[in-house]
Design an enzyme around this catalytic site. Structure first.
Site, PDB file in Angstrom:
ATOM      1  N   ARG A  71      87.912  21.216 -35.401  1.00  0.00           N
ATOM      2  CA  ARG A  71      88.017  20.443 -36.646  1.00  0.00           C
ATOM      3  C   ARG A  71      87.467  21.216 -37.831  1.00  0.00           C
ATOM      4  NH1 ARG A  71      86.924  17.001 -32.507  1.00  0.00           N
ATOM      5  NH2 ARG A  71      84.694  17.127 -32.864  1.00  0.00           N
ATOM      6  N   GLU A 108      74.859  18.759 -24.005  1.00  0.00           N
ATOM      7  CA  GLU A 108      74.104  17.713 -23.316  1.00  0.00           C
ATOM      8  C   GLU A 108      74.212  17.912 -21.795  1.00  0.00           C
ATOM      9  OE1 GLU A 108      75.026  14.021 -25.038  1.00  0.00           O
ATOM     10  OE2 GLU A 108      73.504  12.947 -23.880  1.00  0.00           O
TER      11      GLU A 108
HETATM   12  P1  AMP Z   1      75.963  19.805 -32.009  1.00  0.00           P
HETATM   13  O1  AMP Z   1      76.056  21.185 -31.465  1.00  0.00           O
HETATM   14  O2  AMP Z   1      75.240  18.861 -31.120  1.00  0.00           O
HETATM   15  O3  AMP Z   1      75.396  19.797 -33.428  1.00  0.00           O
HETATM   16  O4  AMP Z   1      77.425  19.222 -32.089  1.00  0.00           O
HETATM   17  C1  AMP Z   1      78.256  19.576 -33.147  1.00  0.00           C
HETATM   18  C2  AMP Z   1      79.656  19.841 -32.681  1.00  0.00           C
HETATM   19  O5  AMP Z   1      80.114  18.889 -31.747  1.00  0.00           O
HETATM   20  C3  AMP Z   1      80.600  19.792 -33.858  1.00  0.00           C
HETATM   21  O6  AMP Z   1      81.569  20.827 -33.694  1.00  0.00           O
HETATM   22  C4  AMP Z   1      81.222  18.420 -33.778  1.00  0.00           C
HETATM   23  O7  AMP Z   1      82.614  18.494 -34.020  1.00  0.00           O
HETATM   24  C5  AMP Z   1      80.978  17.939 -32.358  1.00  0.00           C
HETATM   25  N1  AMP Z   1      80.290  16.639 -32.276  1.00  0.00           N
HETATM   26  C6  AMP Z   1      79.072  16.409 -31.743  1.00  0.00           C
HETATM   27  N2  AMP Z   1      78.754  15.128 -31.761  1.00  0.00           N
HETATM   28  C7  AMP Z   1      79.801  14.498 -32.351  1.00  0.00           C
HETATM   29  C8  AMP Z   1      80.080  13.122 -32.676  1.00  0.00           C
HETATM   30  N3  AMP Z   1      79.224  12.128 -32.396  1.00  0.00           N
HETATM   31  N4  AMP Z   1      81.254  12.853 -33.277  1.00  0.00           N
HETATM   32  C9  AMP Z   1      82.134  13.845 -33.571  1.00  0.00           C
HETATM   33  N5  AMP Z   1      81.925  15.132 -33.283  1.00  0.00           N
HETATM   34  C10 AMP Z   1      80.776  15.470 -32.686  1.00  0.00           C
END
Ligand code: AMP
Length: 183
Positions: A71, A108
């Site tokens: 995205r 996770e």
């Molecule tokens: P993080 O590495 O945990 O910051 O996750 C960020 C990445 O995962 C980004 O590329 C987001 O597109 C996706 N992502 C994580 N959590 C969500 C969520 N609740 N809704 C949409 N996309 C998410």
């Protein structure tokens, strides 16, 4: 009336807040997925958020935009076009055809790997990194490190939506994080 908060002001924060859909238990139980496809599909709102990002950083303040699969590509390409600069894809493992630099990071459950072409950046090129959502910050941390290993200078990391309760901004302490909407 609740106000929408973000680093680009209330009006642009509202553009995001009005066009994001919460999808419970996707892609797994307990996760509320923030679906920004209604925002991307609405021309006026999409243009508003791209213009909002460009206004914040200022034309001429970055040389290239790096977008995180998938995205992030949507935002990065539009922003790069509006700014008159190029775009570099940061991709999931195994997608880029030439020599790559890789970074693994914790999800996770398990681990993921992101890659960028080793020659993606000219030395000290000013890079603005873009994604849709900042959650725990693992994706961003890995990407910013990759950009620097590839010779770029990170001038900013920008997202449309920050999930503050997951602490991504703290994890990226010292990094120039910019979120159009923080929830
Ligand atoms: P993080 O590495 O945990 O910051 O996750 C960020 C990445 O995962 C980004 O590329 C987001 O597109 C996706 N992502 C994580 N959590 C969500 C969520 N609740 N809704 C949409 N996309 C998410």
């Amino acid at each position: 009336m609740t106000t929408d908060r973000g680093d680009g002001g209330d009006a642009v924060a509202r553009l995001v807040a009005d066009r994001v859909l919460d999808v419970p238990d996707f892609p797994q139980a307990g996760v509320v997925f923030k679906d920004l496809s209604p925002l991307f599909a609405d021309g006026e709102s999409f243009r508003g958020v791209i213009d909002g990002i460009l206004e914040h950083y200022g034309r001429g303040s970055f040389d290239v935009v790096a977008g995180i699969e998938a995205r992030g590509f949507v935002i990065a390409a539009a922003l790069a076009y509006a700014a008159g600069v190029g775009v570099v894809p940061v991709r999931k493992a195994g997608k880029l055809p030439r020599e790559v630099l890789s970074a693994s990071y914790e999800l996770e459950y398990g681990e993921a790997v992101l890659e960028v072409h080793a020659d993606a950046f000219v030395a000290n090129q000013r890079v603005l990194v873009v994604d849709d959502v900042l959650a725990t910050g693992g994706t961003a941390e890995a990407t910013l490190g990759l950009v620097e290993r590839a010779g770029g200078t990170v001038v900013g990391f920008t997202v449309l939506l920050e999930l503050a309760f997951l602490g991504g901004r703290k994890r990226l302490a010292g990094r120039p994080v910019h979120a159009l909407l923080t929830v």
